[in-house]
Design a protein around this motif. Sequence first.
Motif: not given
Length: 288
Positions: A4-17
């Motif tokens: 799943d090609v996404e960068d570290y800042f794009q994960v759902s766990a960080f979406e509110t941060h």
Amino acid sequence: MTVDVEDYFQVSAFETHIPRDRWERLPCRVERNVDRILALFEAQQVSATFFVLGWIAERYPQMVRRMSETGHEVASHGYEHVRVVNQTPDAFRQDIRRTKALLEDITGRAVRGYRAASYSIGRDNLWALDELQAAGHDYSSSIYPIHHDLYGMPEAPRFAFRHPGEGGILEVPVTTVMMGRRKFPCGGGGYFRLLPYSVSRWAVRRVNERDREAAVFYFHPWEIDPAQPRQTGVGLKTRVRHYLNLSRTEARLTRLLQDFSWDRMDRIFLQPPVESASTAAAETGKAG
């Protein structure tokens, strides 16, 4: 084998941060990590499927071309990693069509597969599978048949199935293993980093030998990057999920690639009948 090609800042766990309007100002590390993955796959003679965000593809088209030109399948991960549960049907329709056209423009090849951000297709939004089929996708890998606080449809079949309706799209869930009457995840992600490698090897072997089915595995480029920037102000659960054992992931992946035989999603699930897909991850007999 899927990425799943996404960068570290794009994960759902960080979406509110990490708001999306900050993405452009953050250091991207996806290209260097993908190149390491491509080298790893080449060394182990593995072909894989890369589910690529449109946002990434627009900024790194040469990277996407390298995936395709070295024999891997390029599939869609949506444009901006928005979970389907947060999209209207119209917004979802525009998202998947935009991303599919972009990836096809870059690679010159049809994009047949799709994976929703955070496996966010489930019992309450199965309309998304109809939209994927209408957009020209041949398969989805967007339903995870487990209980989870962020996603999951535990009543869904464990292995590839057709969405109800005439000529329904093929859905290929990430792999689970049965222990007693319960399904447990064994297809990658945080579980692969949390548990000893021997657990993953045992589970994939069990699926191959007992269920006679393919094992579908996934990971992210940031999972082989322990030097990525660390986020502050996130909770303990999020920190554990994202950062645990990053330094061990690449070595574990190497063992997994050596211990089993892997291929692209389209070759395994679209060319032969679904019933004969058990050859996807047949164990090679090498020591684990």
